[in-house]
Write a protein that holds these residues in place. Structure first.
Motif, short mmCIF file in Angstrom:
data_model
loop_
_atom_site.label_atom_id
_atom_site.label_comp_id
_atom_site.label_asym_id
_atom_site.label_seq_id
_atom_site.Cartn_x
_atom_site.Cartn_y
_atom_site.Cartn_z
N ASP A 273 16.54 2.21 8.14
CA ASP A 273 16.17 0.90 7.60
C ASP A 273 15.32 1.04 6.34
O ASP A 273 15.49 0.27 5.38
CB ASP A 273 15.39 0.10 8.66
CG ASP A 273 16.29 -0.40 9.78
OD1 ASP A 273 17.53 -0.42 9.58
OD2 ASP A 273 15.76 -0.76 10.85
N GLU A 274 14.40 2.00 6.34
CA GLU A 274 13.56 2.19 5.15
C GLU A 274 14.40 2.63 3.96
O GLU A 274 14.18 2.18 2.83
CB GLU A 274 12.46 3.21 5.45
CG GLU A 274 11.35 2.68 6.36
CD GLU A 274 10.39 3.76 6.79
OE1 GLU A 274 9.20 3.43 7.03
OE2 GLU A 274 10.79 4.94 6.91
N GLU A 275 15.38 3.50 4.20
CA GLU A 275 16.24 3.93 3.10
C GLU A 275 17.10 2.77 2.60
O GLU A 275 17.34 2.62 1.40
CB GLU A 275 17.12 5.10 3.54
CG GLU A 275 16.36 6.41 3.66
CD GLU A 275 17.28 7.62 3.65
OE1 GLU A 275 18.47 7.46 3.97
OE2 GLU A 275 16.79 8.73 3.33
N ALA B 211 0.83 -1.22 0.00
CA ALA B 211 0.00 0.00 0.00
C ALA B 211 0.86 1.26 0.00
O ALA B 211 0.53 2.25 0.66
CB ALA B 211 -0.97 0.00 1.18
N ARG B 212 1.94 1.23 -0.77
CA ARG B 212 2.83 2.39 -0.90
C ARG B 212 2.83 2.87 -2.35
O ARG B 212 2.81 2.06 -3.27
CB ARG B 212 4.25 2.03 -0.48
CG ARG B 212 4.39 1.50 0.93
CD ARG B 212 5.81 1.03 1.20
NE ARG B 212 6.26 0.08 0.18
CZ ARG B 212 7.48 -0.46 0.15
NH1 ARG B 212 8.37 -0.13 1.07
NH2 ARG B 212 7.80 -1.31 -0.80
N ALA B 213 2.89 4.20 -2.53
CA ALA B 213 2.98 4.78 -3.86
C ALA B 213 4.02 5.89 -3.84
O ALA B 213 4.17 6.60 -2.84
CB ALA B 213 1.63 5.33 -4.31
N GLU B 214 4.73 6.03 -4.96
CA GLU B 214 5.78 7.05 -5.05
C GLU B 214 5.28 8.26 -5.84
O GLU B 214 4.63 8.12 -6.87
CB GLU B 214 7.02 6.47 -5.74
CG GLU B 214 8.19 7.46 -5.80
CD GLU B 214 9.43 6.88 -6.44
OE1 GLU B 214 10.35 7.67 -6.77
OE2 GLU B 214 9.49 5.63 -6.62
N VAL B 215 5.60 9.45 -5.33
CA VAL B 215 5.19 10.69 -5.98
C VAL B 215 6.37 11.35 -6.68
O VAL B 215 7.54 11.08 -6.37
CB VAL B 215 4.59 11.68 -4.95
CG1 VAL B 215 3.34 11.11 -4.31
CG2 VAL B 215 5.62 12.07 -3.90
N GLY B 216 6.05 12.20 -7.64
CA GLY B 216 7.05 13.00 -8.32
C GLY B 216 6.40 14.28 -8.83
O GLY B 216 5.18 14.33 -9.00
N VAL C 187 11.48 10.28 -3.51
CA VAL C 187 12.93 10.07 -3.60
C VAL C 187 13.54 11.35 -4.16
O VAL C 187 13.19 11.80 -5.25
CB VAL C 187 13.25 8.87 -4.51
CG1 VAL C 187 14.75 8.71 -4.66
CG2 VAL C 187 12.63 7.60 -3.94
N ILE C 188 14.48 11.93 -3.41
CA ILE C 188 15.03 13.24 -3.75
C ILE C 188 16.55 13.19 -3.68
O ILE C 188 17.12 12.59 -2.75
CB ILE C 188 14.49 14.32 -2.78
CG1 ILE C 188 12.96 14.35 -2.82
CG2 ILE C 188 15.05 15.69 -3.12
CD1 ILE C 188 12.33 15.25 -1.80
N ASP C 189 17.20 13.83 -4.63
CA ASP C 189 18.66 13.90 -4.62
C ASP C 189 19.16 14.60 -3.36
O ASP C 189 18.53 15.54 -2.86
CB ASP C 189 19.18 14.64 -5.85
CG ASP C 189 18.97 13.84 -7.13
OD1 ASP C 189 18.81 12.61 -7.05
OD2 ASP C 189 18.98 14.47 -8.22
N GLN D 102 17.19 1.23 -1.19
CA GLN D 102 18.43 1.10 -1.98
C GLN D 102 18.63 -0.34 -2.44
O GLN D 102 18.97 -0.60 -3.60
CB GLN D 102 19.62 1.56 -1.15
CG GLN D 102 19.64 3.06 -0.87
CD GLN D 102 20.70 3.46 0.12
OE1 GLN D 102 21.43 2.63 0.65
NE2 GLN D 102 20.79 4.75 0.40
N ASP D 103 18.40 -1.30 -1.54
CA ASP D 103 18.67 -2.71 -1.86
C ASP D 103 17.63 -3.32 -2.78
O ASP D 103 17.96 -4.14 -3.66
CB ASP D 103 18.75 -3.54 -0.57
CG ASP D 103 19.93 -3.14 0.31
OD1 ASP D 103 20.86 -2.48 -0.22
OD2 ASP D 103 19.92 -3.47 1.50
N GLN D 104 16.36 -2.95 -2.60
CA GLN D 104 15.29 -3.63 -3.31
C GLN D 104 14.62 -2.80 -4.40
O GLN D 104 13.97 -3.37 -5.28
CB GLN D 104 14.22 -4.10 -2.31
CG GLN D 104 14.74 -5.07 -1.27
CD GLN D 104 13.65 -5.53 -0.32
OE1 GLN D 104 12.46 -5.30 -0.53
NE2 GLN D 104 14.04 -6.19 0.76
N HIS D 105 14.76 -1.49 -4.34
CA HIS D 105 14.02 -0.65 -5.28
C HIS D 105 14.90 0.28 -6.11
O HIS D 105 14.39 1.16 -6.79
CB HIS D 105 12.97 0.17 -4.52
CG HIS D 105 12.00 -0.68 -3.75
ND1 HIS D 105 11.03 -1.44 -4.36
CD2 HIS D 105 11.87 -0.91 -2.41
CE1 HIS D 105 10.33 -2.09 -3.45
NE2 HIS D 105 10.82 -1.79 -2.26
#
Length: 365
Positions: free
Chosen positions: A343-345, A279-284, A320-322, A349-352
């Motif tokens: 941990d979330e970061e 139930a997660r979505a990424e915005v841009g 996700v931001i530079d 990095q590892d999976q996404h």
């Protein structure tokens, strides 16, 4: 609209001397006569909704073709076609004269439609019910291919394109079959959403508009002089790819930010796709350079995030931001996002595929 109505009249006119009242219109439950009257009622209804800017309910528009107690005779079959031509002209005029931000009520799925939406719905009613009547009367009918293609890319964004537009539309509306696709027993179209966002309105981008934006066009919007910027065009390309793959969910696609004071588009905002299994979505988001520094991105992100988190199918939004993009970090912070845990970061990095030089911000339901 005129082209759709012309194709209807040309297909049905050879059968005006037939009995339309006792013949069922294809797979629908109405007679051919009732279906023709239904086309006209929909066209005048859509014209009225759009012209009257009725936003909270259906206005009671209807066409009566069966005569009345005052002595008005029932319409004959040629008269029915004339009524369709007349009501089609009314809807076409309403669409041509409506401003870009005009919207009227339509229940599915976002409670309103704009001028392009009402035009597309009217065209759909004409084409599909002409098919029904023609099928009932044993006539052949196939509308212009480009008209159907335009229709699919405006109010059927969730339907994967097929080898030809007309068979795809018939399949999508439960009127035909396509190889390797399950029969459709329940269907609907999608009108693009419009979300208020302070000084802006966020307009959902259809595949038709996205395709134009991706190749350098304006997508049907009036832009500030230095827009749209590169990120908006890239996001439009993602919408096109999702549509062509049949995985586009319009509410989880792209929106264009339009400034209410002058009607100019200033940037794009949206999601990288629908919510995942968690139930997660990424915005841009992306703003034209001249529109930066006015708080537009913050207002748009806050409104879009509030809308998304009010739904049952999303619990967390990600950005996700530079690491060196302090301006964007300020936008998400003001919009209610906080820096993700270590941990979330690490998982990102590892999976996404999030890069080490990037930071993850989240907003939770």
């Amino acid at each position: 609209m005129e082209e759709a109505v012309a194709s209807c009249v040309a297909a049905l006119r050879p059968a005006v001397d037939r009995d339309w009242a006792s013949v069922r219109a294809g797979r629908v439950e109405w007679s051919c006569r009732t279906t023709a009257a239904h086309i006209a009622s929909d066209l005048v209804g859509y014209a009225g909704q759009l012209a009257g800017r009725v936003r909270d309910r259906y206005a009671p528009f209807d066409i009566t073709v069966d005569g009345n107690e005052d002595g008005w005779p029932a319409a004959d079959n040629p008269g029915l076609l004339e009524v369709i031509e007349t009501t089609g002209a009314l809807l076409a005029a309403a669409v041509r004269t409506a401003p870009r931000d005009a919207r009227g009520f339509h229940p599915y799925p976002f409670r309103s439609a704009d001028r392009e939406g009402f035009a597309a719905m009217g065209i759909a009613e004409v084409l599909l019910h002409t098919h029904d009547i023609a099928e009932g009367l044993g006539l052949s009918y196939e509308p212009p291919a480009q008209l159907v293609e335009d229709l699919l890319t405006r109010i059927f964004p969730h339907v994967r394109p097929g080898p030809a537009a007309w068979p795809t539309l018939l399949w999508a509306t439960g009127r035909g079959a396509l190889p390797d696709r399950e029969p459709v027993t329940k269907w609907h179209w999608y009108n693009n959403p419009a979300l208020p966002a302070g000084p802006l309105t966020l307009y959902g981008v259809t595949p038709a508009a996205a395709r134009d934006l991706a190749v350098g066009g304006d997508g049907g919007f009036d832009w500030v002089e230095d827009g749209p910027f590169d990120g908006t065009r890239d996001a439009a390309g993602m919408v096109v790819k999702a549509y062509e793959a049949g995985v586009l969910r319009p509410e989880w696609g792209m929106f264009v930010m339009v400034r209410q004071e002058d009607g100019l588009a200033v940037g794009g905002i949206g999601f990288h796709g629908p919510p995942d299994d968690e139930a997660r979505a990424e915005v841009g988001y992306d703003l034209a350079p001249s529109a930066r520094g006015h708080g537009y991105a913050t207002e748009a992100l806050r409104a879009l995030s509030d809308w998304a988190l009010a739904r049952d199918d999303v619990q967390m939004l990600l950005a996700v931001i530079d690491h060196d993009n302090t301006a964007s970090q300020g936008v998400v912070t003001r919009a209610g996002y906080t820096r993700a845990t270590t941990d979330e970061e690490r998982v990102a990095q590892d999976q996404h595929g999030m890069e080490a030089a990037q930071q993850l911000y989240v907003r939770r339901a």
